[in-house]
Design a protein around this motif. Sequence first.
Motif, PDB file in Angstrom:
ATOM      1  N   MET A  98       1.046  39.071 -11.262  1.00  0.00           N
ATOM      2  CA  MET A  98       2.083  38.307 -11.971  1.00  0.00           C
ATOM      3  C   MET A  98       2.480  37.166 -11.046  1.00  0.00           C
ATOM      4  O   MET A  98       3.015  37.406  -9.958  1.00  0.00           O
ATOM      5  N   ALA A  99       2.210  35.952 -11.451  1.00  0.00           N
ATOM      6  CA  ALA A  99       2.497  34.833 -10.562  1.00  0.00           C
ATOM      7  C   ALA A  99       2.992  33.636 -11.353  1.00  0.00           C
ATOM      8  O   ALA A  99       2.699  33.485 -12.541  1.00  0.00           O
ATOM      9  N   LEU A 125       1.582  35.366 -16.284  1.00  0.00           N
ATOM     10  CA  LEU A 125       2.404  34.227 -15.863  1.00  0.00           C
ATOM     11  C   LEU A 125       3.863  34.654 -15.802  1.00  0.00           C
ATOM     12  O   LEU A 125       4.402  35.185 -16.771  1.00  0.00           O
ATOM     13  N   ARG A 126       4.475  34.442 -14.634  1.00  0.00           N
ATOM     14  CA  ARG A 126       5.901  34.741 -14.506  1.00  0.00           C
ATOM     15  C   ARG A 126       6.693  33.430 -14.496  1.00  0.00           C
ATOM     16  O   ARG A 126       6.156  32.361 -14.170  1.00  0.00           O
ATOM     17  N   GLY A 127       7.970  33.536 -14.812  1.00  0.00           N
ATOM     18  CA  GLY A 127       8.833  32.361 -14.782  1.00  0.00           C
ATOM     19  C   GLY A 127      10.140  32.728 -15.467  1.00  0.00           C
ATOM     20  O   GLY A 127      10.141  33.386 -16.503  1.00  0.00           O
ATOM     21  N   GLY A 128      11.247  32.327 -14.865  1.00  0.00           N
ATOM     22  CA  GLY A 128      12.549  32.666 -15.435  1.00  0.00           C
ATOM     23  C   GLY A 128      13.059  31.566 -16.352  1.00  0.00           C
ATOM     24  O   GLY A 128      13.023  30.384 -15.996  1.00  0.00           O
ATOM     25  N   ALA A 129      13.509  31.970 -17.538  1.00  0.00           N
ATOM     26  CA  ALA A 129      14.140  31.021 -18.458  1.00  0.00           C
ATOM     27  C   ALA A 129      15.642  31.300 -18.517  1.00  0.00           C
ATOM     28  O   ALA A 129      16.437  30.438 -18.874  1.00  0.00           O
ATOM     29  N   PHE A 130      16.009  32.513 -18.165  1.00  0.00           N
ATOM     30  CA  PHE A 130      17.426  32.905 -18.044  1.00  0.00           C
ATOM     31  C   PHE A 130      17.580  33.406 -16.616  1.00  0.00           C
ATOM     32  O   PHE A 130      17.075  34.471 -16.266  1.00  0.00           O
ATOM     33  N   LYS A 131      18.229  32.621 -15.773  1.00  0.00           N
ATOM     34  CA  LYS A 131      18.251  32.937 -14.351  1.00  0.00           C
ATOM     35  C   LYS A 131      19.581  33.589 -13.934  1.00  0.00           C
ATOM     36  O   LYS A 131      20.652  33.036 -14.202  1.00  0.00           O
ATOM     37  N   VAL A 161       2.632  36.952 -20.515  1.00  0.00           N
ATOM     38  CA  VAL A 161       3.892  36.345 -20.055  1.00  0.00           C
ATOM     39  C   VAL A 161       4.912  37.431 -19.709  1.00  0.00           C
ATOM     40  O   VAL A 161       5.101  38.372 -20.480  1.00  0.00           O
ATOM     41  N   ILE A 162       5.539  37.277 -18.542  1.00  0.00           N
ATOM     42  CA  ILE A 162       6.689  38.131 -18.195  1.00  0.00           C
ATOM     43  C   ILE A 162       7.880  37.223 -17.906  1.00  0.00           C
ATOM     44  O   ILE A 162       7.744  36.202 -17.227  1.00  0.00           O
ATOM     45  N   SER A 163       9.044  37.598 -18.455  1.00  0.00           N
ATOM     46  CA  SER A 163      10.248  36.804 -18.193  1.00  0.00           C
ATOM     47  C   SER A 163      11.478  37.685 -18.326  1.00  0.00           C
ATOM     48  O   SER A 163      11.474  38.679 -19.048  1.00  0.00           O
ATOM     49  N   GLU A 164      12.508  37.287 -17.611  1.00  0.00           N
ATOM     50  CA  GLU A 164      13.726  38.110 -17.556  1.00  0.00           C
ATOM     51  C   GLU A 164      14.665  37.858 -18.734  1.00  0.00           C
ATOM     52  O   GLU A 164      14.834  36.723 -19.180  1.00  0.00           O
ATOM     53  N   ASP A 179       5.397  38.945 -23.358  1.00  0.00           N
ATOM     54  CA  ASP A 179       4.669  40.207 -23.492  1.00  0.00           C
ATOM     55  C   ASP A 179       5.371  41.316 -22.717  1.00  0.00           C
ATOM     56  O   ASP A 179       5.262  42.489 -23.054  1.00  0.00           O
ATOM     57  N   ILE A 180       6.052  40.934 -21.639  1.00  0.00           N
ATOM     58  CA  ILE A 180       6.780  41.920 -20.832  1.00  0.00           C
ATOM     59  C   ILE A 180       8.181  41.367 -20.584  1.00  0.00           C
ATOM     60  O   ILE A 180       8.336  40.215 -20.145  1.00  0.00           O
ATOM     61  N   ILE A 181       9.177  42.186 -20.849  1.00  0.00           N
ATOM     62  CA  ILE A 181      10.552  41.783 -20.557  1.00  0.00           C
ATOM     63  C   ILE A 181      10.913  42.325 -19.181  1.00  0.00           C
ATOM     64  O   ILE A 181      10.695  43.510 -18.882  1.00  0.00           O
TER      65      ILE A 181
END
Length: 345
Positions: A98-99, A125-131, A161-164, A179-181
């Motif tokens: 996951m990068a 692919l990781r990346g925060g949209a809600f930080k 895709v993984i995101s918080e 795809d992953i929360i």
Amino acid sequence: MLLVLDRDLDAKGQAHLEERLRWMGLGVHRLLREGRLCLYLMALESSPLELKGFEELRGVDEVVGCEKPFRLASRDLHPQTRIVEVPHVRIGQDLAIMAGPCAVESREQIMESAAIVKRCGGNILRGGAFKPRTSPYSFQGMGEEGLRYMREAADTYGLAVISEVMDSETIPMACEYVDIIQVGARNMQNFSLLKALGRAPKAVMVKRGPSATYKELLMAAEYVLSGGNPNVILCERGIRTFETATRNTFDLTAIPYLKETSSLPVIADPSHGTGVRRFVPPMARASVAAGADGIMVEVHPDPDQAVSDKDQTIGPEAFAQLMDEIRAIAKVVRTDHPTESFRIS
Ligand code: PEP
Ligand code: MN
């Protein structure tokens, strides 16, 4: 408690048994254990289930007890590592890489990041949209627009895709893109969020809280599992200790402990674990050597310009080199995983 069903029990018999157990006031979950269909029974902690009597029920072959408070997450009930399947990767079998950047900053930035991740052999692919930022004045993330760009970038390059997500209200919208929360470290004990994720149609990665014990992390995962979502991943991301030289103290021992105790895939995040760019590759290598099912690493096309977490973010060249090293380590340590399952583009 787990009821292992008779091999020849037909669908009607299974449904009848389930109905009877529910009528007895028990929560019932189906799960597969070593290829056998099982019913996992839940009762309240205050009224523990007695093992006696259940063998007598028609269709029950064997009764297996579990003393652990994190029953569904435990390896006792589920001896094999659970596979969490998302597009392009079977986490728990394939090594999950996951990068991506700490935060989605623009469409161009996430497109470029996705290209780097794919080129180097990453699969998520990781990346925060809600930080979750310590200061309310720091960049809070691009929200839904950021998730839309992530999805587009991931689809362009063939990545998951993984995101918080920080609250339950955002889950339905996030499920349209990811795809992953990810449950962030600060939200590990946000129980209403965990319960809502138990009903979500997506995989969930729970990060260890900054001061959480292994048991507390496993209990957080148990909330999601007991809500009915079997696709849960654990993540070690460092804890707060008296040491101030690094942002957090990366707890390498968590990896073999969690792997031994739980059947859930375990990911290591040496970026947040160390907070120091030059320590990320050695800790990533050590994590794979220690048996992690994957890593989460912050990578940015131009790390010094990253809007958040630049001190722990590595660039494309360092990531490419790290991936070469990890491939070599995985070949040696992941001997029980077919090497072809470590997909490399
Ligand atoms: C992140 O992964 O961007 C993040 C905020 O991590 P953590 O919750 O572990 O601090
Ligand atoms: Mn970050």
